[in-house]
Enzyme design. Structure first.
Site, mmCIF file in Angstrom:
data_model
loop_
_atom_site.group_PDB
_atom_site.id
_atom_site.type_symbol
_atom_site.label_atom_id
_atom_site.label_comp_id
_atom_site.label_asym_id
_atom_site.label_seq_id
_atom_site.Cartn_x
_atom_site.Cartn_y
_atom_site.Cartn_z
ATOM 1 N N LYS A 183 25.742 -3.283 -1.156
ATOM 2 C CA LYS A 183 27.370 -3.207 -1.078
ATOM 3 C C LYS A 183 27.869 -2.567 -0.032
ATOM 4 O O LYS A 183 28.946 -2.223 -0.002
ATOM 5 C CB LYS A 183 27.893 -2.627 -2.444
ATOM 6 C CG LYS A 183 27.267 -3.209 -3.600
ATOM 7 C CD LYS A 183 27.390 -2.276 -4.848
ATOM 8 C CE LYS A 183 26.602 -2.521 -5.995
ATOM 9 N NZ LYS A 183 26.876 -1.536 -6.963
ATOM 10 N N ARG B 108 0.808 -1.258 0.029
ATOM 11 C CA ARG B 108 -0.135 -0.072 -0.021
ATOM 12 C C ARG B 108 0.787 1.380 -0.033
ATOM 13 O O ARG B 108 0.647 2.267 -0.702
ATOM 14 C CB ARG B 108 -0.939 0.162 1.375
ATOM 15 C CG ARG B 108 -2.177 -0.614 1.053
ATOM 16 C CD ARG B 108 -2.865 -1.344 2.433
ATOM 17 N NE ARG B 108 -1.644 -2.256 2.768
ATOM 18 C CZ ARG B 108 -1.569 -3.633 2.338
ATOM 19 N NH1 ARG B 108 -2.695 -4.035 1.446
ATOM 20 N NH2 ARG B 108 -0.701 -4.490 2.412
ATOM 21 N N THR B 109 1.818 1.336 1.052
ATOM 22 C CA THR B 109 2.312 2.862 1.260
ATOM 23 C C THR B 109 3.261 2.960 -0.150
ATOM 24 O O THR B 109 2.876 4.073 -0.825
ATOM 25 C CB THR B 109 3.473 2.591 2.295
ATOM 26 O OG1 THR B 109 2.478 2.331 3.477
ATOM 27 C CG2 THR B 109 4.121 4.267 2.608
ATOM 28 N N HIS C 11 4.738 5.867 11.507
ATOM 29 C CA HIS C 11 4.453 5.796 10.065
ATOM 30 C C HIS C 11 3.401 6.997 9.984
ATOM 31 O O HIS C 11 2.260 6.749 9.667
ATOM 32 C CB HIS C 11 3.509 4.371 9.980
ATOM 33 C CG HIS C 11 3.562 3.784 8.641
ATOM 34 N ND1 HIS C 11 3.740 4.766 7.399
ATOM 35 C CD2 HIS C 11 3.073 2.595 8.117
ATOM 36 C CE1 HIS C 11 3.095 4.048 6.515
ATOM 37 N NE2 HIS C 11 3.048 2.806 6.840
ATOM 38 N N ARG D 245 11.034 3.938 3.292
ATOM 39 C CA ARG D 245 10.816 3.047 4.461
ATOM 40 C C ARG D 245 11.963 2.393 4.694
ATOM 41 O O ARG D 245 12.917 2.007 3.781
ATOM 42 C CB ARG D 245 9.659 2.012 3.816
ATOM 43 C CG ARG D 245 9.498 0.959 4.924
ATOM 44 C CD ARG D 245 8.313 0.104 4.595
ATOM 45 N NE ARG D 245 7.156 0.887 4.842
ATOM 46 C CZ ARG D 245 5.893 0.094 4.880
ATOM 47 N NH1 ARG D 245 5.637 -0.893 4.335
ATOM 48 N NH2 ARG D 245 4.858 0.867 5.088
#
Ligand code: CP
Length: 314
Positions: free
Chosen positions: A80, A51-52, A129, A101
């Protein structure tokens, strides 16, 4: 407002403004189809999301802008050993705004301290959030007509559920909100939310273990899944994962105008039979998330509203 890292980065006036803009977008989507023409959003997702990430991307595309980004740490140079700060400083050269995120709490804050473009926290570990919070506020406002005088029950994994922490922080700024926290002992709300937000601000709250005890009191039931990815051992997850399953039997004692929210994804904490009930709002909630992210990006990028809409630029 330059970045959005914590829901309390926004004043109540700024939240009202974003929700009002989202409502104007909902009522006339074609009018906003080109307001972000030439702008690029970078979605830097070091953790899974449906969703986000996709609602951010859909939001920017619906505003007429474009999108670049990655959806896992493995497909970026993080694999890396590149730092969050260096990744952000590089992406700043390619994009106008970042949505990030990350599994580590504070990573989006670090990114924001190293760039001049807006950074939006799209979820940092078990912490916060804030755009889910805006989504939840828009859903509550659109479906109840208010953001005050509500009894809200948070149910499930209140320890690791960052959407719960963010929403409690935000709702505690509104008048006459009663919080009922429904969880097993092991998944109770963290002390920093209980002490710093609920107790310090003299909020009306109580903690219970059984949903059945309180379901009849609620205006809003905010269900959450048990967050498997945050547990240190699988045995604890298996023991706790089925603590609460909302079904039609439990809803018999709920108000007829109860609103059932869930940030999703759902595992099994809401039985699929509940989806047909008009009180189930979680898929509508996912759609509100796109509109509120459109409004948020417009404000962070200082994009003018179309002629005849709103106040112009912020
Ligand atoms: N609500 C939410 O954050 O969902 P995703 O994890 O799918 O983005």
């Amino acid at each position: 407002m330059k970045h959005l890292i914590d829901p309390t980065d926004l004043t109540l006036n700024e939240i009202d403004d974003i929700l009002a803009l989202a409502e104007r977008i909902i009522s006339d989507r074609p009018a906003y189809a080109e307001v972000a023409k030439g702008k690029k959003l970078a979605t830097l997702f070091f953790e899974p999301s449906t969703r986000t990430r996709l609602s951010f991307e859909a939001a920017m595309l619906e505003l007429g802008g474009s999108v670049i980004g990655f959806s896992s740490a493995d497909s970026s140079s993080t694999a890396k050993g590149e730092s969050v700060a260096d990744t952000a400083r590089t992406v700043e050269k390619y994009a106008d705004i970042i949505a990030m995120r990350h599994p580590k709490e504070g990573a989006p804050l670090v990114a924001s301290m190293n760039v001049d473009i807006p950074v939006i926290n799209a979820g940092d570990g078990g912490h916060l959030h804030p755009t889910q919070t805006l989504t939840d506020l828009l859903t509550i406002k659109e479906t109840t007509g208010r953001l005050s005088d509500l009894t809200i029950g948070f149910c499930g994994d209140l320890k690791f559920g960052r959407t719960v922490h963010s929403l409690i922080k935000q709702l505690s700024r509104y008048e006459n909100i009663r919080f009922i926290l429904i969880s097993p002992q092991e998944l109770q709300i963290p002390d920093y939310i209980k002490d710093e937000v609920l107790i310090k601000q003299h909020k009306d709250f109580r903690e219970v273990e059984r949903m059945e005890e309180v379901i009849g009191e609620l205006d809003i039931l905010y269900m959450t899944r048990v967050q498997k990815e945050r547990f240190f051992n699988e045995a604890d997850y298996i023991r706790l994962k089925d603590s609460y399953i909302l079904d039609m039997e439990k809803l018999k004692n709920a108000k007829q105008d109860l609103k059932i929210l869930h940030p999703l994804p759902r595992v099994n904490e809401i039985s699929v039979e509940v989806d047909k009930d008009p009180r189930a709002l979680y898929f509508a909630q996912a759609e509100y998330g796109k509109f509120v992210r459109m409004a948020l990006m417009m404000r962070l990028l200082h994009l003018a509203e179309p002629q005849g809409k709103g106040e112009g630029t912020c």
